[in-house]
Every structure is written in structure tokens, then in C-alpha cells.
Write a protein that holds these residues in place. Structure first.
Motif, PDB file in Angstrom:
ATOM      1  N   VAL A  33       0.845  -1.195   0.000  1.00 35.83           N
ATOM      2  CA  VAL A  33       0.000   0.000   0.000  1.00 35.83           C
ATOM      3  C   VAL A  33       0.879   1.244   0.000  1.00 35.83           C
ATOM      4  N   THR A  34       0.250   2.374  -0.288  1.00 41.92           N
ATOM      5  CA  THR A  34       0.924   3.653  -0.095  1.00 41.92           C
ATOM      6  C   THR A  34       0.740   4.045   1.368  1.00 41.92           C
ATOM      7  N   GLU A  35       1.815   4.154   2.097  1.00 42.60           N
ATOM      8  CA  GLU A  35       1.763   4.325   3.565  1.00 42.60           C
ATOM      9  C   GLU A  35       1.237   5.710   3.954  1.00 42.60           C
ATOM     10  N   ASN A  36       0.408   5.728   5.028  1.00 41.23           N
ATOM     11  CA  ASN A  36      -0.013   7.013   5.592  1.00 41.23           C
ATOM     12  C   ASN A  36       0.553   7.168   7.006  1.00 41.23           C
ATOM     13  N   ASP A  37       0.332   8.335   7.600  1.00 39.91           N
ATOM     14  CA  ASP A  37       0.961   8.668   8.885  1.00 39.91           C
ATOM     15  C   ASP A  37       0.443   7.835  10.055  1.00 39.91           C
ATOM     16  N   LYS A  38      -0.766   7.281   9.946  1.00 37.42           N
ATOM     17  CA  LYS A  38      -1.373   6.572  11.067  1.00 37.42           C
ATOM     18  C   LYS A  38      -1.115   5.064  11.047  1.00 37.42           C
ATOM     19  N   SER A  39      -0.252   4.641  10.174  1.00 38.32           N
ATOM     20  CA  SER A  39       0.001   3.204  10.029  1.00 38.32           C
ATOM     21  C   SER A  39       0.561   2.597  11.309  1.00 38.32           C
ATOM     22  N   VAL A  40       0.102   1.360  11.580  1.00 39.75           N
ATOM     23  CA  VAL A  40       0.654   0.561  12.675  1.00 39.75           C
ATOM     24  C   VAL A  40       1.600  -0.462  12.050  1.00 39.75           C
ATOM     25  N   LYS A  41       2.853  -0.491  12.527  1.00 35.10           N
ATOM     26  CA  LYS A  41       3.846  -1.394  11.941  1.00 35.10           C
ATOM     27  C   LYS A  41       4.287  -2.451  12.938  1.00 35.10           C
ATOM     28  N   SER A  42       4.665  -3.604  12.388  1.00 35.96           N
ATOM     29  CA  SER A  42       5.143  -4.702  13.235  1.00 35.96           C
ATOM     30  C   SER A  42       6.522  -4.381  13.793  1.00 35.96           C
ATOM     31  N   ILE A  43       6.798  -4.989  14.959  1.00 37.37           N
ATOM     32  CA  ILE A  43       8.150  -4.912  15.512  1.00 37.37           C
ATOM     33  C   ILE A  43       8.853  -6.251  15.339  1.00 37.37           C
ATOM     34  N   GLY A  44       8.073  -7.274  14.971  1.00 38.97           N
ATOM     35  CA  GLY A  44       8.607  -8.627  14.801  1.00 38.97           C
ATOM     36  C   GLY A  44       8.333  -9.463  16.036  1.00 38.97           C
ATOM     37  N   GLY A  45       7.588 -10.555  15.869  1.00 34.85           N
ATOM     38  CA  GLY A  45       7.299 -11.435  16.999  1.00 34.85           C
ATOM     39  C   GLY A  45       5.901 -11.285  17.558  1.00 34.85           C
ATOM     40  N   GLU A  46       5.116 -10.305  17.073  1.00 36.20           N
ATOM     41  CA  GLU A  46       3.736 -10.192  17.573  1.00 36.20           C
ATOM     42  C   GLU A  46       2.857 -11.241  16.899  1.00 36.20           C
ATOM     43  N   VAL A  47       1.726 -11.509  17.540  1.00 34.89           N
ATOM     44  CA  VAL A  47       0.762 -12.471  17.026  1.00 34.89           C
ATOM     45  C   VAL A  47      -0.470 -11.694  16.573  1.00 34.89           C
ATOM     46  N   VAL A  48      -0.944 -11.961  15.363  1.00 29.87           N
ATOM     47  CA  VAL A  48      -2.116 -11.264  14.842  1.00 29.87           C
ATOM     48  C   VAL A  48      -3.281 -12.246  14.696  1.00 29.87           C
ATOM     49  N   VAL A  49      -4.480 -11.769  15.054  1.00 30.21           N
ATOM     50  CA  VAL A  49      -5.710 -12.555  14.980  1.00 30.21           C
ATOM     51  C   VAL A  49      -6.757 -11.701  14.269  1.00 30.21           C
ATOM     52  N   PRO A  50      -7.466 -12.227  13.268  1.00 27.89           N
ATOM     53  CA  PRO A  50      -8.481 -11.417  12.592  1.00 27.89           C
ATOM     54  C   PRO A  50      -9.578 -10.983  13.556  1.00 27.89           C
ATOM     55  N   ALA A  51     -10.017  -9.748  13.426  1.00 28.32           N
ATOM     56  CA  ALA A  51     -11.075  -9.224  14.291  1.00 28.32           C
ATOM     57  C   ALA A  51     -12.450  -9.524  13.728  1.00 28.32           C
ATOM     58  N   SER A  52     -12.536  -9.908  12.452  1.00 28.17           N
ATOM     59  CA  SER A  52     -13.823 -10.255  11.857  1.00 28.17           C
ATOM     60  C   SER A  52     -13.635 -11.369  10.838  1.00 28.17           C
ATOM     61  N   GLY A  53     -14.722 -12.096  10.588  1.00 23.75           N
ATOM     62  CA  GLY A  53     -14.664 -13.207   9.654  1.00 23.75           C
ATOM     63  C   GLY A  53     -16.056 -13.739   9.372  1.00 23.75           C
ATOM     64  N   GLU A  54     -16.132 -14.792   8.555  1.00 27.28           N
ATOM     65  CA  GLU A  54     -17.424 -15.325   8.133  1.00 27.28           C
ATOM     66  C   GLU A  54     -18.024 -16.310   9.122  1.00 27.28           C
ATOM     67  N   SER A  55     -17.184 -16.976   9.921  1.00 26.36           N
ATOM     68  CA  SER A  55     -17.707 -17.962  10.866  1.00 26.36           C
ATOM     69  C   SER A  55     -16.828 -18.006  12.106  1.00 26.36           C
ATOM     70  N   PRO A  56     -17.367 -18.470  13.245  1.00 28.10           N
ATOM     71  CA  PRO A  56     -16.573 -18.567  14.477  1.00 28.10           C
ATOM     72  C   PRO A  56     -15.356 -19.469  14.321  1.00 28.10           C
ATOM     73  N   GLU A  57     -15.498 -20.531  13.531  1.00 29.23           N
ATOM     74  CA  GLU A  57     -14.382 -21.460  13.355  1.00 29.23           C
ATOM     75  C   GLU A  57     -13.253 -20.802  12.558  1.00 29.23           C
ATOM     76  N   ASP A  58     -13.635 -20.045  11.523  1.00 29.57           N
ATOM     77  CA  ASP A  58     -12.629 -19.407  10.677  1.00 29.57           C
ATOM     78  C   ASP A  58     -11.866 -18.311  11.406  1.00 29.57           C
ATOM     79  N   ILE A  59     -12.573 -17.601  12.273  1.00 35.68           N
ATOM     80  CA  ILE A  59     -11.970 -16.422  12.882  1.00 35.68           C
ATOM     81  C   ILE A  59     -10.923 -16.785  13.939  1.00 35.68           C
TER      82      ILE A  59
END
Length: 414
Positions: free
Chosen positions: A69-95
Motif C-alpha cells: 500500500v501507499t503508507e499514511n501517517d497513522k500506520s501501525v507497523k510490526s516490531i517482529g514477533g507479535e501475534v495477529v488474529v483477525p477481528a472479523s470473519g465469516e464464521s466462528p471457526e474461521d476467525i
């Protein structure tokens, strides 16, 4: 597993200390990604992870990113080693799935919950725990919504996880699954590369419409190809179309269904069906011979495979059978041609039916087959046989490793 003993069913031999339970919120910090959606993606720019990646291209550890993407000023960047989990999805199992972002300075898009675990918790182990077994079920039960479900950081904070007391055991488990994923990925890459080579060669090793010479051919062969009608080079008949469920047996004469036919091979891994031998003998005129080419009549129309020693004597159920004249056409070559886009498109265009396509025999009779000399046919057939063998070998390894992975995921966590 034993909840009383707090140890998993399978464990590395060197570890003996019991596992313990902790609340994730007491041992991690939480934040969220910011902004960005698929509409913001560009060809070149700053690397970004969008939450959809965890569905379409899931990896336990994300080491590289191919979206920008073209970066904007409010971007959140990784530091390396964090764990990401989707906040939304199609089903409880998928999320209920999580990935580790291994590299720093990758933008983390909106709709991503971000977990920064304490030094007590190995990031890869945490991603595995959230995505599998007991913790996955608990997290799935917290998902809110109907058509779209949501998981909040507060849900993650409340999550209780069981983990090894010794950090070194967490690391060993994470490393084990990383190596498995690496092997699976290596075989997948080789499989995909060979499949792309096959697709390209199927397009270039047969003459285009209106032409008589292919773009690529083996050294030593020359001269124009000719076209012959399928009925001039093969005897054609249809497999049994009668009701025969009362003659089904757990063993006997193999019945080949349309769904068993794949490109240049058969796959009987899903509920193979056999016929009563007496019934099969009464229909001996439909028994398949070595070298017959079997083509899908209903479903993935046109897809074909050659009868080998393993399938010799079997009977097709509503399949199209071509019995090649060996003095004119090679069986492997004919099967390869049937699996080209040239033939598949012809089959699709003439097929009837609303739901599942039907490739009728009267239309199959209209098919013309491009023919080089017999020795060139044999060379082409042999080439694609070897290519298919390599592709299938990698697919078998992928399946085997995925089965090992799933078995271990179910038994290596509390």
C-alpha cells in the motif's frame, strides 16, 4: 490428552515438567491494526498484512508479504514477533486463527487484533494454541455476530491457555511445526511449478486451431500433423448406465465412476465401489481393457485417464470409453490430448444440462483428434506421464505431511 495431569498425549522425550494454565490478558499487551482495505493495495509500496490473508493464505509464521500500500501517517507497523488474529470473519471457526509476524516494519491493517506476548510465552507456540484444539473452541464460542462474526481484544485477554512451564519446550514445539510447514511449502512450490510447466506444455505441444504444427515439439520430429475423427482411431462405447446399487459389494470388480477420473490418473481414495462378480460377468462386454481411455461424461467433462494393469477388467459407470487402434494412435497420447484445453473447451461447449454438465456420445463422435506420427505420439505421451508422476509424488507428500501435521496438532496441546 489428560487435563488432570496437564500434559499432552504426545510430547518430546526430553521434557517432563507439567504444563500450567495462565490467562492471556495477564501475560500480554494488546493493540489493533489501523485502516487500509483491499481497495488500497498497489503494485509497489510498503508491505502490508490485511486480515483476509489469514483466510486466503494462512501461515503460522508470516515471513514475507506480497501485498503493498501507499503508507499514511497513522500506520501501525510490526516490531517482529507479535501475534495477529483477525477481528472479523465469516464464521466462528474461521476467525479463531493466529499468525506470527516474524519481520519488523510491516504495516498491520485494520481488523487485525495484535498480541504482544510476555517473555513467558513463545509467539509461535501462542499462535498454534489459539488456532488449534481447546483454545480455538473457547475463542470460537466468544465470536459475536451473524453474517459477519467478530473477536475483540478483550475476548483474547480473557482466554486461558495451557502451555509448557519450560520456555524451551514451547520453542521446540514451535520449531517442529515450522519445519513441517517448511517441508509442506517446499513440496507445494515444486508441485505448483511442475503444474504450471504441464499447463504451458499442453498449450504449446499441440497445434493451435487452423494450424498443423505445434509451437514446441521434440527434436527429431518434423512434418505437418493431420486431423482424424475420433471414430476413425478408436472404438467408442459408454459404460454401464443401468441401476446397479443392489450389485454393490465391498470387494469384487472395480466400478469406475466419473468422479474417480482425474487428469491422466484415477483416484479411488474416496469410497471405492465394487460390483458383484456374477453381475460384472453378465456385462463382460463393458469390461475395460489395458490401454482404454476413460473420459468423464458427467461433471468435469472431458477429463480422461488411461486404464492400467490396476484397473484392467473393471467397469465404467456412465463413462465414455475409447479403445484406441494401436496401429494409429497411442493411448497415453490420446489421454493427454483429451486433457488439453482444446478438448476440454470442446466438451464444455457441446455439453448439456443445467446443474452438472453432460458430454453426450453423439457430440463426442464429432471430435477431431490432431495426430503426429505414432513415434512422436509415444514421445509426447511418455513426457506427460513422467511429468504427472512427479506432480503426483509431490501431492502425495503434501497430503502425507498435512496428515502428520493435523495428527500432531490434535495431540501435542492440552
Amino acid at each position: 490428552m489428560s487435563m488432570d495431569n496437564k500434559v499432552p498425549e504426545i510430547r518430546f522425550d526430553e521434557f517432563r515438567v507439567k504444563w500450567h494454565c495462565l490467562t492471556l490478558g495477564d501475560n500480554a499487551k494488546f493493540t489493533k491494526g489501523q485502516g487500509y482495505s483491499k481497495g488500497d493495495l498497489v503494485t509497489n509500496g510498503s508491505p502490508i498484512i490485511l486480515y483476509g490473508r489469514l483466510y486466503t493464505k494462512y501461515q503460522v509464521v508470516i515471513t514475507s508479504v506480497d501485498t503493498f500500500v501507499t503508507e499514511n501517517d497513522k500506520s501501525v507497523k510490526s516490531i517482529g514477533g507479535e501475534v495477529v488474529v483477525p477481528a472479523s470473519g465469516e464464521s466462528p471457526e474461521d476467525i479463531s486463527r493466529a499468525s506470527v509476524v516474524s519481520e519488523p516494519n510491516i504495516i498491520l491493517g485494520g481488523d487485525l487484533n495484535i498480541i504482544l506476548p510476555s517473555k513467558k510465552i513463545n509467539s509461535i507456540f501462542l499462535a498454534l494454541v489459539i488456532s488449534n484444539g481447546r483454545s480455538k473452541k473457547i475463542l470460537s464460542s466468544k465470536a459475536q455476530g451473524k453474517s459477519v462474526v467478530h473477536i475483540r481484544n478483550s475476548d483474547l485477554a480473557d482466554l486461558e491457555i495451557f502451555l509448557p512451564t519450560e520456555y524451551i519446550e514451547q520453542t521446540a514445539i514451535g520449531n517442529y511445526f515450522q519445519k513441517l510447514d517448511s517441508l509442506i511449502n517446499q513440496h507445494q512450490q515444486k508441485h505448483d511449478k511442475l503444474s504450471n510447466i504441464k499447463k504451458a506444455m499442453l498449450e504449446k505441444m499441440f497445434p493451435k486451431q487452423g494450424e498443423t504444427i505445434p509451437e514446441i515439439r521434440f527434436k527429431g520430429f518434423c512434418g505437418a500433423w493431420e486431423n482424424k475423427n475420433i471414430t476413425d482411431v478408436s472404438k467408442i462405447f459408454i459404460g454401464l448406465v443401468t441401476t446397479m446399487t443392489t450389485s454393490y459389494r465391498s470387494q469384487g470388480v472395480l466400478l469406475i465412476r466419473n468422479s474417480d477420473i482425474k487428469s491422466n490418473r484415477f483416484d479411488f481414495s474416496t469410497n471405492p465401489i465394487y460390483l458383484d462378480r456374477k453381475f460384472a460377468d453378465e456385462n463382460a462386454n463393458r469390461k475395460l481393457m489395458l490401454g482404454d481411455v476413460i473420459t468423464v461424461h458427467t461433471g468435469d467433462v472431458g477429463t480422461s485417464a488411461v486404464v492400467t494393469k490396476k484397473e484392467e477388467g473393471s467397469i465404467g459407470f456412465a463413462t465414455i470409453v475409447s479403445r484406441p487402434n494401436k496401429n494409429i494412435i497411442n493411448s497415453n497420447y490420446l489421454s493427454v490430448f483429451f486433457n488439453t484445453d482444446i478438448h476440454k473447451n470442446f466438451a464444455i461447449n457441446v455439453s448439456t444440462g443445467d446443474g452438472r454438465a453432460n458430454y453426450n456420445l453423439k457430440d463426442f463422435y464429432k471430435l477431431n483428434v490432431p495426430l503426429p506420427a505414432l513415434d512422436e505420439q509415444i514421445a509426447i505421451g511418455d513426457y506427460f506421464q513422467k511429468l504427472d508422476a512427479l506432480i503426483n509424488l509431490h501431492q502425495q507428500q503434501i497430503t502425507k505431511l498435512n496428515n502428520i501435521k493435523q495428527a500432531c496438532l490434535s495431540k501435542m496441546f492440552v
